[in-house]
Design an enzyme around this catalytic site. Sequence first.
Site, PDB file in Angstrom:
ATOM      1  N   LYS A  11      13.802  -2.479  79.810  1.00  0.00           N
ATOM      2  CA  LYS A  11      15.228  -2.141  80.002  1.00  0.00           C
ATOM      3  C   LYS A  11      15.610  -2.307  81.482  1.00  0.00           C
ATOM      4  CE  LYS A  11      15.630   0.473  75.766  1.00  0.00           C
ATOM      5  NZ  LYS A  11      16.201   1.588  75.022  1.00  0.00           N
ATOM      6  N   HIS A  93      20.450  -6.102  70.889  1.00  0.00           N
ATOM      7  CA  HIS A  93      19.881  -4.767  71.113  1.00  0.00           C
ATOM      8  C   HIS A  93      21.016  -3.741  71.042  1.00  0.00           C
ATOM      9  CE1 HIS A  93      18.050  -1.316  73.067  1.00  0.00           C
ATOM     10  NE2 HIS A  93      16.885  -1.827  72.702  1.00  0.00           N
ATOM     11  N   GLU A 141      15.880  -0.441  64.679  1.00  0.00           N
ATOM     12  CA  GLU A 141      15.924   0.644  65.671  1.00  0.00           C
ATOM     13  C   GLU A 141      17.137   1.538  65.417  1.00  0.00           C
ATOM     14  OE1 GLU A 141      13.714  -0.746  69.620  1.00  0.00           O
ATOM     15  OE2 GLU A 141      15.886  -0.902  69.760  1.00  0.00           O
TER      16      GLU A 141
HETATM   17  O1  G3P Z   1      14.050  -1.748  72.715  1.00  0.00           O
HETATM   18  C1  G3P Z   1      13.292  -0.597  72.570  1.00  0.00           C
HETATM   19  C2  G3P Z   1      14.092   0.596  72.471  1.00  0.00           C
HETATM   20  O2  G3P Z   1      15.431   0.538  72.320  1.00  0.00           O
HETATM   21  C3  G3P Z   1      13.425   1.834  72.115  1.00  0.00           C
HETATM   22  O3  G3P Z   1      13.588   2.635  73.227  1.00  0.00           O
HETATM   23  O4  G3P Z   1      12.933   4.372  74.771  1.00  0.00           O
HETATM   24  O5  G3P Z   1      13.034   4.850  72.333  1.00  0.00           O
HETATM   25  O6  G3P Z   1      11.234   3.400  73.231  1.00  0.00           O
HETATM   26  P1  G3P Z   1      12.638   3.890  73.395  1.00  0.00           P
END
Ligand code: G3P
Length: 224
Positions: A11, A93, A141
């Site tokens: 990120k 994303h 996600e």
């Molecule tokens: O692209 C990976 C992401 O959005 C997940 O973020 O911080 O929950 O691992 P995180």
Amino acid sequence: MQTPVLIINEKNYLEVSGDRALKLAKAAEAVAGELGVAVAVAPPLPSLGLVAGAISIPVLAQHTDAANPGSSTGAIVPELVKSLGAIGSLVNHSEKRVPFDVLKQTVIRLKEVGLVSVVCAKSPEEVSRIAAVRPDFIAIEPPELIGSGIAVSKAKPEVVSDSVEAVRQVDSNVRVICGAGIVTGEDVDAALKLGSVGVLVASGIVKASDWRAKITELAELLKR
Ligand code: G3P
């Protein structure tokens, strides 16, 4: 990109500003070599060339536009991403959503250029729609779990398994990975058991005090 894979999305955290993006990527490269597993990194876009030019594991852009080379000031152009040594790109994303027609066009452009597409989706319904575009990977996600430390694979396992099933019904060549809140080896294990062929992780690694130890903990589970 080989699977099972751990994709580290760096990120734009200040922890990976400047040459620290490369430092984290080097830790990932070391772990991948040591364990013999697939680990990929998506550094901040300003550091893409720095990282892709210095490591041998796969490097992804965090975003690419469906733009053409030439007079497209400010756009992230697939051909130029490839010229830096990246092997693919995240698309759509949660923090960089694009309209569906743009998503479709971007996947087509990435394919034309020979770059791998990892398209993010926020629900199994969206996964189903995106599968029809036939990207190489879909990353499921749920936005509410991103950065929460609560793993999608444990808190919402049905979101992962429904996504795997949704893709299977459209095109089983499209591979599903999952991300959001993944912070431990157990979370990775749960994800793989649900049919995911990898995980996409950001804060759990970037914010860890010892990058190499945390990457090792998560990547260990990819050993087959
Ligand atoms: O692209 C990976 C992401 O959005 C997940 O973020 O911080 O929950 O691992 P995180």
